[in-house]
Enzyme design. Sequence first.
Site, short mmCIF file in Angstrom:
data_model
loop_
_atom_site.label_atom_id
_atom_site.label_comp_id
_atom_site.label_asym_id
_atom_site.label_seq_id
_atom_site.Cartn_x
_atom_site.Cartn_y
_atom_site.Cartn_z
N HIS A 269 17.96 -15.64 -3.49
CA HIS A 269 17.40 -15.87 -2.16
C HIS A 269 16.73 -14.60 -1.69
CE1 HIS A 269 17.16 -17.13 2.05
NE2 HIS A 269 17.36 -18.35 1.61
N ASP A 323 20.38 -24.89 -2.26
CA ASP A 323 19.91 -25.95 -3.17
C ASP A 323 20.79 -26.13 -4.38
OD1 ASP A 323 16.78 -24.71 -2.20
OD2 ASP A 323 17.56 -26.69 -1.68
C1 SDX Z 1 15.30 -22.17 -0.16
O1 SDX Z 1 13.73 -18.50 2.62
C2 SDX Z 1 14.57 -19.40 2.95
O2 SDX Z 1 15.29 -19.29 3.91
C3 SDX Z 1 14.55 -20.63 2.05
C4 SDX Z 1 15.72 -21.58 2.24
C5 SDX Z 1 15.65 -22.31 3.57
O3 SDX Z 1 16.68 -22.81 4.03
O4 SDX Z 1 14.52 -22.46 4.11
O5 SDX Z 1 16.95 -20.89 2.14
C6 SDX Z 1 15.68 -22.69 1.19
O6 SDX Z 1 14.15 -22.18 -0.50
C7 SDX Z 1 16.34 -21.52 -1.01
C8 SDX Z 1 15.76 -20.92 -2.34
C9 SDX Z 1 15.47 -22.09 -3.29
N1 SDX Z 1 14.71 -21.59 -4.47
C10 SDX Z 1 15.34 -21.48 -5.65
O7 SDX Z 1 16.54 -21.71 -5.84
C11 SDX Z 1 14.41 -21.07 -6.79
C12 SDX Z 1 15.08 -20.00 -7.62
N2 SDX Z 1 15.14 -18.78 -6.86
C13 SDX Z 1 14.20 -17.74 -7.09
O8 SDX Z 1 12.93 -18.20 -7.42
C14 SDX Z 1 14.25 -16.63 -6.05
O9 SDX Z 1 15.55 -16.28 -5.90
C15 SDX Z 1 13.61 -16.83 -4.70
C16 SDX Z 1 12.20 -17.28 -4.81
C17 SDX Z 1 14.38 -17.82 -3.90
C18 SDX Z 1 13.65 -15.49 -3.97
O10 SDX Z 1 13.05 -14.61 -4.83
P1 SDX Z 1 12.50 -13.18 -4.37
O11 SDX Z 1 13.13 -12.72 -3.11
O12 SDX Z 1 11.02 -13.23 -4.39
O13 SDX Z 1 13.08 -12.27 -5.51
P2 SDX Z 1 12.36 -11.99 -6.87
O14 SDX Z 1 11.80 -13.24 -7.45
O15 SDX Z 1 11.46 -10.83 -6.65
O16 SDX Z 1 13.59 -11.56 -7.79
C19 SDX Z 1 14.26 -10.32 -7.53
C20 SDX Z 1 15.11 -10.08 -8.75
C21 SDX Z 1 14.31 -10.25 -10.04
O17 SDX Z 1 14.93 -9.41 -11.01
P3 SDX Z 1 14.10 -8.11 -11.48
O18 SDX Z 1 12.82 -8.62 -12.09
O19 SDX Z 1 13.87 -7.27 -10.24
O20 SDX Z 1 15.03 -7.47 -12.47
O21 SDX Z 1 16.13 -11.08 -8.80
C22 SDX Z 1 15.94 -11.89 -9.96
C23 SDX Z 1 14.53 -11.65 -10.46
O22 SDX Z 1 14.47 -11.80 -11.86
N3 SDX Z 1 16.07 -13.29 -9.54
C24 SDX Z 1 16.45 -14.27 -10.34
C25 SDX Z 1 16.46 -15.41 -9.54
N4 SDX Z 1 16.08 -15.10 -8.30
C26 SDX Z 1 15.83 -13.78 -8.31
N5 SDX Z 1 16.77 -14.29 -11.64
C27 SDX Z 1 17.11 -15.49 -12.14
N6 SDX Z 1 17.15 -16.65 -11.44
C28 SDX Z 1 16.83 -16.64 -10.14
N7 SDX Z 1 16.86 -17.79 -9.44
#
Ligand code: SDX
Length: 387
Positions: A269, A323
């Site tokens: 998140h 989710d």
């Molecule tokens: C919702 O914003 C809200 O409030 C949204 C929500 C709401 O109620 O409105 O809460 C609802 O959308 C929840 C999120 C649902 N999405 C997912 O579950 C999709 C999977 N999640 C990721 O895509 C991610 O966690 C995000 C998009 C939700 C947030 O990503 P960020 O803040 O842009 O972080 P990032 O992608 O830059 O990742 C930071 C680090 C990375 O590692 P490094 O490259 O720095 O080593 O964290 C890792 C990422 O690889 N990481 C993950 C991950 N999420 C972050 N690694 C594996 N799986 C993941 N899901």
Amino acid sequence: MEKLIPGLEGVPIMESQVGFIDGQKGILEYRGIPIEVLAESSTYEEVAYLLLWGKLPNREEMAKFDHDLRTHRRVKYRIIDLMKCLPETGHPMDALQAAVAALGMFYPAKIDPAEIQPGTDVLARDKHYWSIIRLIAKLPTIVAAFERMRHGDEPVRPRDDLSHAANFLWMLTEQDPDPLDARILDVCLILHAEHTMNASTFSGLVVGSTLADPYTLVASAIGALTGPLHGGANEQALRMFREIGTVENVRPYIEAKLKAKARIMGVGHRVYKVKDPRAYVLQGLAEHLFRVKGEHPLYRVAQEVERVINEHVGAKGIASNVDFYSGVVYDQLGIPIDLFTPVFAIARVAGWLAHWVEQMKNNRLFRPDQIYTGQHNLPYVRMEQRT
Ligand code: SDX
């Protein structure tokens, strides 16, 4: 040189009193009330009122708001006809966005710029009050109608003797909903109603800041919610559990995904760096539902995914979000998997509109800047001279 902030991470774009998140402590409050308390004690209708007006309704206020919602659930037959023209194989989120964008054509909703002044309360304006009522009341009807029609069935007329959640289940199945199912869904709607400046709320507010009408705002927010990085993750998380299939397959599957730097759906998140407080409540709902209806066959797979994720990336602040468990709950309620994100939209419409009401009190057109990295003053090369 201005500093680039990709994804506007951590950039406050307006003041708000609608919702509050503490991502380090895993706190979520709606108008200052903790989400766990609302999930336990409130209803979606009451939470929608709380978000919009900023206070819990008294008996009379609740009765009027609830009555207005119940008596505005039907949609014009032309909206149904519009959806009948859409491909049955299309995603229900696209059908929802199309229908909502068209919905505003049937009601007076356009905003006269002169009517929006600092301090304007759109809730006190009939035209906008009824737009808000119609959007909250009709989104469930639109989602259920598309579900019925894509299977060749006539839409089921909404009933005004059922609660918001119970009526949605009724329109999906034409069966009187089990009170437990209706209450579980009601709590899910509460959990999904608001979440500060997420991508779909922000998208809606960008559109709202141009003084586009609330139907257009909600259609834009639905578009943003569709993406798998946002609302679409609930559907993808269950698809992932199905693909994994067994508890034994979890570790190799997840380790391979992490190694490939793939994103695990339902996990991580932008704000929460601990487990999403809504995931805890949803897990509790799931276990309550499973005690009565039997455990979801993939629940243990989900729990093992959570354990392996925590082992590998928990220390990085990556944990289950809203989710992660919602899909096994909706699946056990008999909601089709590609309706999971539309259910998210049915709930979040209250939050989107609450932010719009707040925005109209002190609106400012969103027009951020950029850092230009291109060239300047280049010549126009005629076609015959181009390689
Ligand atoms: C919702 O914003 C809200 O409030 C949204 C929500 C709401 O109620 O409105 O809460 C609802 O959308 C929840 C999120 C649902 N999405 C997912 O579950 C999709 C999977 N999640 C990721 O895509 C991610 O966690 C995000 C998009 C939700 C947030 O990503 P960020 O803040 O842009 O972080 P990032 O992608 O830059 O990742 C930071 C680090 C990375 O590692 P490094 O490259 O720095 O080593 O964290 C890792 C990422 O690889 N990481 C993950 C991950 N999420 C972050 N690694 C594996 N799986 C993941 N899901």
